[in-house]
Every structure is written in structure tokens, then in C-alpha cells.
Scaffold this motif. Structure first.
Motif, PDB file in Angstrom:
ATOM      1  N   LEU A 206       0.826  -1.207   0.000  1.00  0.00           N
ATOM      2  CA  LEU A 206       0.000   0.000   0.000  1.00  0.00           C
ATOM      3  C   LEU A 206       0.861   1.258   0.000  1.00  0.00           C
ATOM      4  O   LEU A 206       0.535   2.249  -0.674  1.00  0.00           O
ATOM      5  CB  LEU A 206      -0.934  -0.007   1.214  1.00  0.00           C
ATOM      6  N   ARG A 207       1.959   1.224   0.735  1.00  0.00           N
ATOM      7  CA  ARG A 207       2.857   2.389   0.770  1.00  0.00           C
ATOM      8  C   ARG A 207       3.431   2.671  -0.621  1.00  0.00           C
ATOM      9  O   ARG A 207       3.518   3.822  -1.050  1.00  0.00           O
ATOM     10  CB  ARG A 207       3.980   2.165   1.784  1.00  0.00           C
ATOM     11  N   HIS A 208       3.824   1.601  -1.322  1.00  0.00           N
ATOM     12  CA  HIS A 208       4.346   1.773  -2.674  1.00  0.00           C
ATOM     13  C   HIS A 208       3.296   2.376  -3.602  1.00  0.00           C
ATOM     14  O   HIS A 208       3.610   3.248  -4.437  1.00  0.00           O
ATOM     15  CB  HIS A 208       4.812   0.421  -3.232  1.00  0.00           C
ATOM     16  N   ILE A 209       2.064   1.931  -3.454  1.00  0.00           N
ATOM     17  CA  ILE A 209       0.990   2.451  -4.308  1.00  0.00           C
ATOM     18  C   ILE A 209       0.787   3.944  -4.052  1.00  0.00           C
ATOM     19  O   ILE A 209       0.657   4.750  -4.984  1.00  0.00           O
ATOM     20  CB  ILE A 209      -0.307   1.658  -4.075  1.00  0.00           C
ATOM     21  N   VAL A 210       0.770   4.333  -2.776  1.00  0.00           N
ATOM     22  CA  VAL A 210       0.589   5.750  -2.435  1.00  0.00           C
ATOM     23  C   VAL A 210       1.754   6.589  -2.940  1.00  0.00           C
ATOM     24  O   VAL A 210       1.564   7.722  -3.417  1.00  0.00           O
ATOM     25  CB  VAL A 210       0.414   5.915  -0.912  1.00  0.00           C
ATOM     26  N   ASP A 211       2.966   6.046  -2.837  1.00  0.00           N
ATOM     27  CA  ASP A 211       4.134   6.792  -3.331  1.00  0.00           C
ATOM     28  C   ASP A 211       4.009   7.070  -4.829  1.00  0.00           C
ATOM     29  O   ASP A 211       4.386   8.154  -5.302  1.00  0.00           O
ATOM     30  CB  ASP A 211       5.419   5.996  -3.062  1.00  0.00           C
ATOM     31  N   GLU A 212       3.498   6.106  -5.569  1.00  0.00           N
ATOM     32  CA  GLU A 212       3.359   6.256  -7.021  1.00  0.00           C
ATOM     33  C   GLU A 212       2.119   7.068  -7.398  1.00  0.00           C
ATOM     34  O   GLU A 212       2.139   7.832  -8.376  1.00  0.00           O
ATOM     35  CB  GLU A 212       3.284   4.874  -7.685  1.00  0.00           C
ATOM     36  N   PHE A 213       1.064   6.919  -6.615  1.00  0.00           N
ATOM     37  CA  PHE A 213      -0.219   7.556  -6.940  1.00  0.00           C
ATOM     38  C   PHE A 213      -0.803   8.189  -5.673  1.00  0.00           C
ATOM     39  O   PHE A 213      -1.652   7.589  -4.998  1.00  0.00           O
ATOM     40  CB  PHE A 213      -1.198   6.540  -7.538  1.00  0.00           C
ATOM     41  N   PRO A 214      -0.369   9.386  -5.309  1.00  0.00           N
ATOM     42  CA  PRO A 214      -0.756   9.993  -4.023  1.00  0.00           C
ATOM     43  C   PRO A 214      -2.254  10.218  -3.862  1.00  0.00           C
ATOM     44  O   PRO A 214      -2.741  10.289  -2.726  1.00  0.00           O
ATOM     45  CB  PRO A 214       0.003  11.335  -4.041  1.00  0.00           C
ATOM     46  N   ASP A 215      -2.994  10.355  -4.949  1.00  0.00           N
ATOM     47  CA  ASP A 215      -4.425  10.636  -4.849  1.00  0.00           C
ATOM     48  C   ASP A 215      -5.292   9.378  -4.818  1.00  0.00           C
ATOM     49  O   ASP A 215      -6.524   9.476  -4.806  1.00  0.00           O
ATOM     50  CB  ASP A 215      -4.872  11.508  -6.037  1.00  0.00           C
ATOM     51  N   ILE A 216      -4.668   8.228  -4.803  1.00  0.00           N
ATOM     52  CA  ILE A 216      -5.443   6.986  -4.832  1.00  0.00           C
ATOM     53  C   ILE A 216      -6.239   6.826  -3.538  1.00  0.00           C
ATOM     54  O   ILE A 216      -5.823   7.298  -2.471  1.00  0.00           O
ATOM     55  CB  ILE A 216      -4.507   5.765  -5.044  1.00  0.00           C
ATOM     56  N   ARG A 217      -7.388   6.168  -3.641  1.00  0.00           N
ATOM     57  CA  ARG A 217      -8.207   5.880  -2.464  1.00  0.00           C
ATOM     58  C   ARG A 217      -8.298   4.365  -2.282  1.00  0.00           C
ATOM     59  O   ARG A 217      -8.561   3.633  -3.245  1.00  0.00           O
ATOM     60  CB  ARG A 217      -9.612   6.461  -2.624  1.00  0.00           C
ATOM     61  N   PHE A 218      -8.103   3.928  -1.037  1.00  0.00           N
ATOM     62  CA  PHE A 218      -8.164   2.502  -0.744  1.00  0.00           C
ATOM     63  C   PHE A 218      -9.534   2.113  -0.181  1.00  0.00           C
ATOM     64  O   PHE A 218     -10.226   2.930   0.443  1.00  0.00           O
ATOM     65  CB  PHE A 218      -7.091   2.109   0.284  1.00  0.00           C
ATOM     66  N   VAL A 219      -9.873   0.849  -0.406  1.00  0.00           N
ATOM     67  CA  VAL A 219     -10.976   0.197   0.301  1.00  0.00           C
ATOM     68  C   VAL A 219     -10.406  -1.127   0.790  1.00  0.00           C
ATOM     69  O   VAL A 219     -10.064  -2.004  -0.022  1.00  0.00           O
ATOM     70  CB  VAL A 219     -12.195  -0.053  -0.610  1.00  0.00           C
ATOM     71  N   LEU A 220     -10.293  -1.284   2.094  1.00  0.00           N
ATOM     72  CA  LEU A 220      -9.625  -2.447   2.673  1.00  0.00           C
ATOM     73  C   LEU A 220     -10.618  -3.306   3.437  1.00  0.00           C
ATOM     74  O   LEU A 220     -11.428  -2.788   4.219  1.00  0.00           O
ATOM     75  CB  LEU A 220      -8.494  -2.006   3.602  1.00  0.00           C
ATOM     76  N   GLY A 221     -10.556  -4.608   3.218  1.00  0.00           N
ATOM     77  CA  GLY A 221     -11.435  -5.534   3.925  1.00  0.00           C
ATOM     78  C   GLY A 221     -10.688  -6.776   4.353  1.00  0.00           C
ATOM     79  O   GLY A 221      -9.559  -7.041   3.924  1.00  0.00           O
ATOM     80  N   GLY A 222     -11.329  -7.567   5.224  1.00  0.00           N
ATOM     81  CA  GLY A 222     -10.705  -8.787   5.724  1.00  0.00           C
ATOM     82  C   GLY A 222     -10.204  -8.615   7.137  1.00  0.00           C
ATOM     83  O   GLY A 222      -9.900  -7.506   7.593  1.00  0.00           O
ATOM     84  N   SER A 223     -10.096  -9.715   7.838  1.00  0.00           N
ATOM     85  CA  SER A 223      -9.769  -9.677   9.261  1.00  0.00           C
ATOM     86  C   SER A 223      -8.381  -9.116   9.546  1.00  0.00           C
ATOM     87  O   SER A 223      -8.144  -8.525  10.604  1.00  0.00           O
ATOM     88  CB  SER A 223      -9.898 -11.083   9.862  1.00  0.00           C
ATOM     89  N   ALA A 224      -7.431  -9.289   8.650  1.00  0.00           N
ATOM     90  CA  ALA A 224      -6.073  -8.783   8.898  1.00  0.00           C
ATOM     91  C   ALA A 224      -6.061  -7.263   8.941  1.00  0.00           C
ATOM     92  O   ALA A 224      -5.435  -6.656   9.822  1.00  0.00           O
ATOM     93  CB  ALA A 224      -5.111  -9.300   7.826  1.00  0.00           C
ATOM     94  N   PHE A 225      -6.744  -6.621   8.007  1.00  0.00           N
ATOM     95  CA  PHE A 225      -6.802  -5.161   7.995  1.00  0.00           C
ATOM     96  C   PHE A 225      -7.685  -4.616   9.113  1.00  0.00           C
ATOM     97  O   PHE A 225      -7.417  -3.558   9.680  1.00  0.00           O
ATOM     98  CB  PHE A 225      -7.337  -4.660   6.652  1.00  0.00           C
TER      99      PHE A 225
END
Length: 309
Positions: free
Chosen positions: A261-280
Motif C-alpha cells: 500500500l505504501r508503494h501504491i501511495v508513493d506512485e499515486f498519491p491521490d489513490i483511495r483505498f478500500v480495505l477488507g478482511g480480518s487482517a486489515f
């Protein structure tokens, strides 16, 4: 036995409609008195009541309802005939479920039995019947996904074979992807990518969420399980992705997923996440604000807030 006037009172369908359904679709086959008047059995009355409910309450057209009713009655007769010919045979399949009483639990049980016995045609027939009777979201939430969870648990405990688990999963996952293909995309909607990160193979919750997004008209690139970072970055760039949907259940893969996720934000700062699952959902990480529960009501609120405005 009932005459047509009595049937009209019992089922609330005009006589002219009963005759039309009878002549055009063959949904009932009344007997005749010596004087040539129609007489209807208790089964005829039950069939007509069921048809009326499908048309009035579920918005089904009569031709579709009649087809389903005739199909189920034919299956019941065929199964009954086989059981009569071989009354003591082991593992004889149960009677096909009565379509007029086909609850989610009954449909789920019947479908599970056909799948673990590799009865492809019967399984597809039951699935088609379920989608005709119920809204497709209900079929996924109350029938197909519970079966997938059950087959996974029974495979892990050794109750079913690898072949049975693969056959069942492949059959039901095909239905997800069919709806992903046919649901219309609205060009004004943002685009999303959905995947499980490297090492993660549990995708059911994510599939349901993608189905929700597709129903809303969003284009979603579904990448599946065990997805490495490079492929995700390429999709985000090439498809102008706005939302990245990630599901993770295994805590052992959490640190690697957070790094992704950190790599994705570094490449695309305006991206929005939707996270699911027990680990998150356990929290304690910088992306806790993006975690969304598995409650469809929460999905509706999220969509209204993040997409629908």
C-alpha cells in the motif's frame, strides 16, 4: 376437486386468466366432468397460487414462471420414477426441491449435494432456478457464498476431496464472473481495481464487494488472488484507477501488504483505498481509516459518501 368458480375464489385469479394460462402455457391440466366442465385438483390450486405470487410479488413474467414450474414438476416426476425403480439403492438423490417452497436453505442444501456429486446439469439447473426466483444479490449472499465457505471448511477438515472443492468452487466462481461481464458500466463512474495481495487466497468477501460495485455501474478490474505489486501498479496507471480494493485475512501477510500500500501511495498519491478482511480490520496500521466491514449497509453508506456525491 374444485370447479373453476371455486378456484377463482381460492386463488384470486380471474377465470379468463386461468383459462389463458392453461391454454397458452399448460400450467395446469384440469379434469372434466361428464358435462364437460373443468375440475381442478388441490395440486392445480397450489400451482396457480404459486404462479400468482411470482407474477404479483416478484415481478416475474408468466411465461418464465410457467417454465420454471413445469421444469420442477418434471424433475420431481423423473426423480420419483427413479426411486420407485430402485427403492433401496444407496446414495439415491433426493427429490428435486418443490419450487413453490424453495427457501434459501433448501436451495443451498440441494445445490451442495449436486455439486459434491459432480452433477453438472442438475447444479446449473438449480442455480438458474434460484436466479429466476430471487434477486441475484440474495442468491450470492444466501446460497452461493455459504456453499463456498462450507466446501472450503470441509476440504480443510478432510470431509471432501480436492476434486470436489475445485469442481464446486469453479462452478460458482463462474457465476460471479458472468455478472461482472454483463452488468452495465456507467462511463461517468470512477474505476477500481480489486485483488488479494501476494500470499492471500481468500477472495469471497472481495468478490461480493466487486459485485456491489458492478451493480452500481463502476468498472472494476478484478485481478484475483496472490497478486504482486508490479501488476497492480501497471493497471492503476493504464486504466486511470481511482479506487484500490484489497482484501486480506492472513495476519502473516499483513506487513507485506502494508508495504504494498505504501508503494501504491508513493506512485499515486491521490489513490483511495478500500480495505477488507480480518487482517486489515484488526487496526494498528496507518490505513485503518480505509477499512470497510462486510456489512452491505456500510457499503451503501461508503458509496454514497465516496462515489455518489
Amino acid at each position: 376437486m374444485y370447479n373453476i368458480k371455486t378456484v377463482v375464489k381460492l386463488v384470486g385469479i380471474p377465470a379468463v386468466t386461468i383459462r389463458a394460462w392453461e391454454n397458452r402455457y399448460g400450467v395446469v391440466e384440469p379434469g372434466r366432468t361428464d358435462g364437460g366442465h373443468r375440475v381442478y385438483s388441490e395440486r392445480d390450486v397450489e400451482d396457480l397460487r404459486w404462479l400468482k405470487r411470482q407474477v404479483d410479488e416478484r415481478g416475474m413474467n408468466i411465461s418464465q414462471a410457467a417454465k420454471l414450474l413445469k421444469q420442477t414438476n418434471a424433475e420431481r416426476r423423473d426423480e420419483a420414477g427413479r426411486q420407485e425403480l430402485v427403492p433401496e439403492a444407496d446414495n439415491e438423490p433426493a427429490l428435486a426441491p418443490d419450487i413453490r417452497q424453495l427457501t434459501f436453505d433448501k436451495l443451498q442444501a440441494s445445490l451442495y449435494d449436486t455439486l459434491i456429486q459432480y452433477r453438472t446439469e442438475e447444479a446449473n439447473s438449480l442455480i438458474d432456478m434460484g436466479f429466476a426466483l430471487y434477486a441475484y444479490e440474495d442468491m450470492f449472499h444466501h446460497v452461493l457464498v455459504p456453499i463456498l465457505y462450507r466446501i472450503g471448511e470441509e476440504w480443510e477438515s478432510g470431509k471432501v476431496s480436492v476434486a470436489q472443492e475445485h469442481f464446486t468452487s469453479n462452478m460458482l466462481y463462474q457465476r460471479f464472473h458472468y455478472f461482472f461481464r454483463v452488468l452495465p458500466v456507467q462511463s461517468n463512474m470512477p474505476k477500481a481495481v480489486a485483488f488479494c495481495p501476494s500470499g492471500e487466497h481468500h477472495q469471497l468477501g472481495l468478490l461480493l464487494f466487486v459485485l456491489f460495485l458492478r451493480k452500481k455501474g463502476m468498472e472494476v478490474v478484478y485481478l484475483g488472488t496472490d497478486m504482486p505489486l508490479d501488476g497492480v501498479l501497471h493497471v492503476i496507471e493504464s486504466k486511470q484507477i481511482r479506487f484500490v480494493c484489497v482484501s486480506l485475512t492472513g495476519d502473516c501477510n499483513l506487513n507485506a501488504a502494508l508495504g504494498m500500500l505504501r508503494h501504491i501511495v508513493d506512485e499515486f498519491p491521490d489513490i483511495r483505498f478500500v480495505l477488507g478482511g480480518s487482517a486489515f480490520s484488526g487496526g494498528g496500521h496507518p490505513y485503518s481509516g480505509f477499512v470497510l466491514s462486510g456489512d452491505p449497509a456500510k457499503w451503501e453508506s461508503w458509496f454514497k459518501d465516496q462515489v455518489g456525491k
